[in-house]
Design a protein around this motif. Sequence first.
Motif, short mmCIF file in Angstrom:
data_model
loop_
_atom_site.label_atom_id
_atom_site.label_comp_id
_atom_site.label_asym_id
_atom_site.label_seq_id
_atom_site.Cartn_x
_atom_site.Cartn_y
_atom_site.Cartn_z
N PHE A 255 -6.38 75.59 76.67
CA PHE A 255 -5.50 74.32 76.47
C PHE A 255 -6.30 73.01 76.05
N LEU A 256 -7.61 73.04 76.89
CA LEU A 256 -8.55 72.00 76.95
C LEU A 256 -9.21 72.02 75.63
N CYS A 257 -9.74 73.18 75.31
CA CYS A 257 -10.67 73.36 74.06
C CYS A 257 -10.03 72.95 72.75
N SER A 258 -8.72 72.89 72.65
CA SER A 258 -8.04 72.33 71.61
C SER A 258 -8.26 70.83 71.54
N LEU A 259 -8.55 69.96 72.54
CA LEU A 259 -8.92 68.66 72.31
C LEU A 259 -10.28 68.42 71.56
N THR A 260 -11.22 69.27 71.56
CA THR A 260 -12.38 69.24 70.85
C THR A 260 -12.06 69.04 69.15
N PHE A 261 -11.05 69.70 68.92
CA PHE A 261 -10.78 69.74 67.38
C PHE A 261 -10.29 68.16 66.70
N ILE A 262 -9.95 67.37 67.87
CA ILE A 262 -9.40 66.10 67.59
C ILE A 262 -10.28 64.93 67.64
N PHE B 120 -4.81 68.79 58.08
CA PHE B 120 -3.89 69.65 58.50
C PHE B 120 -4.25 71.05 58.77
N SER B 121 -5.53 71.36 58.02
CA SER B 121 -6.27 72.85 58.62
C SER B 121 -6.59 72.67 60.06
N VAL B 122 -7.18 71.72 60.33
CA VAL B 122 -7.38 71.30 61.84
C VAL B 122 -6.16 71.44 62.73
N ALA B 123 -5.00 70.88 62.26
CA ALA B 123 -3.79 70.70 63.00
C ALA B 123 -3.48 72.17 63.12
N VAL B 124 -3.38 72.91 62.27
CA VAL B 124 -2.93 74.61 62.14
C VAL B 124 -3.77 75.33 63.00
N GLU B 125 -4.90 74.99 63.24
CA GLU B 125 -5.97 75.69 64.28
C GLU B 125 -5.37 75.24 65.57
N ILE B 126 -5.31 74.08 65.75
CA ILE B 126 -4.94 73.63 67.33
C ILE B 126 -3.62 74.13 67.48
N THR C 144 -2.08 66.33 71.62
CA THR C 144 -2.77 66.32 72.77
C THR C 144 -1.77 66.38 73.61
N ALA C 145 -0.72 65.72 73.51
CA ALA C 145 0.39 65.98 74.65
C ALA C 145 0.68 67.34 74.98
N ALA C 146 0.85 68.19 73.75
CA ALA C 146 1.15 69.61 74.19
C ALA C 146 0.07 70.41 75.11
#
Length: 542
Positions: A323-330, A493-499, A278-280
């Motif tokens: 950058f913002l769309c990556s937050l929807t994965f969390i 971790f698969s979600v983290a890899v995608e982000i 999220t910070a990144a």
Amino acid sequence: MDTHHILDGAIGLFIPKAHVSGMTEFMLNVKTINSSSNEILTEFWETLFNCKFKQSNSSADNQRECTGHEDLTGVQNIFPDMTLMPHFNNVYKGVYAVAHAVHITLGCNETCNKMQLDPLTILHHIKKIHFKTKEGDEVYFNENGELPAKYEIINWQPTKNGIVDFVTVGLYDASLPADKQLNLHLESVIWAQNSKQVPVSVCSEKCPPGTRKVLQKGKPVCCYDCIRCAEGEISNITDSITCEQCHPESWSSERRDACVKKEAEFLSYEEMMGVLLTAAALFGTCMTAVVAAIFFRHRTTPIVRANNSELSFLLLFSLTLCFLCSLTFIGRPSEWSCMLRHTAFGITFVLCISCVLGKTIVVLMAFRATLPGSNVMKWFGPAQQRLSVVAFTLIQVVICILWLTISPPFPFKNFTQFKDKIILECALGSAVGFWAVLGYIGLLAILCFILAFLARKLPDNFNEAKLITFSMLIFCAVWITFIPAYVSSPGKFSVAVEIFAILASSFGLLICIFIPKCYIILMKPEKNTRKNMMDKGASQSF
């Protein structure tokens, strides 16, 4: 071992000892009559006193003659003890029960009515009798026509002289309340081989909860092994013969005696990995906003205008969305987040690549426009640039709409990946739709990379093609390595890899394309001139 003592220590039931008034005196006053009509009594008398009557046909001459006046009070056996003859008490109670029923039937008070006795009438009244004997025993019948059960619990205890002694160690009385019917004195019980310990009738200990019984081959059924229940199975009773499977959303406890709810796992904002990603993403958003502010403030300078300021601002906007769309994965997956995360990612990245592709085409067209007699720029002016970006993006929008209409992504509980956890994830719905979205992004990225690579040797004042080439090289490398890493990563971790892939490719585009220009604008303003931009021989260090 002496087989005569095989029942030593046994427990049994016995009709309670009872005292019938006058019975002992009557029995001790019995006098035998030496006549043929009393053969049973004569035989009993001869056996009791070890003698023979003259009329007996016995041929034994060594036995004394019976007189018939022997004293029963001196006999040392169980005959004089009337308490050991409980059947007499039952006969006594039976006679009195009939007498009470007859008394009621005849209506006796001081005198009795004279009437013919009917057995059925007597039976009807005998069911209702309730009286006490002289010894205080209550006599009545329950709803089943039975006397309340009453038994002594006896223990076979061997004595020193080898005789078995029947010792009363408890009493069972069905007429008492349920919690007081059984009264047993275990401390008085002598078990086999004069042991005070309660014998165990099995060769194996009880199987505790969490295990199941498995019979030992070739041994009696009382011999078994206690096998621990497998993972995901439990037994919550002692000596269970089977283990029960837990519900898919539950798992067996460490002791295998209870099912506990599985822990739900997903990439959340509270954990360290979620916080870092999220910070990144927020840092990338802020960094893009700073670059956009710098470009907007210096929008009239040659370096901003020469690099197609309209596409540059649109590219910065699309990078912000990336950058913002990556937050929807969390966070916990839901219906809307599952549909939003992949479609938003697909559309924003196509918008981003379309802008880069437009900038690459502009570089190529601008170089060709400098050739004598060339008029290509009129075919790819600002209107055509906007139209190309809209067209490329619209194709991705159509793909996403078809995906969401036919088989959209949905939240899914994965029970198979981990035994003791539930993985909350977004199922793709249609795998074809997902790979179509990724494939279209990859197709545009490869096309952009090829065009930028072809333009890499243009004069230095157009060296943006080199920066685009390098940025697209990073972009493609990130997403090529993403596929195997995504497939092999477990759970969240698969979600983290995608982000990470989204952030890495977005940072690659932002840094490679815009940071060199910001460096010139802020640190080398003397190079940000029209003359320097038009000088084909000048060396620009981006």
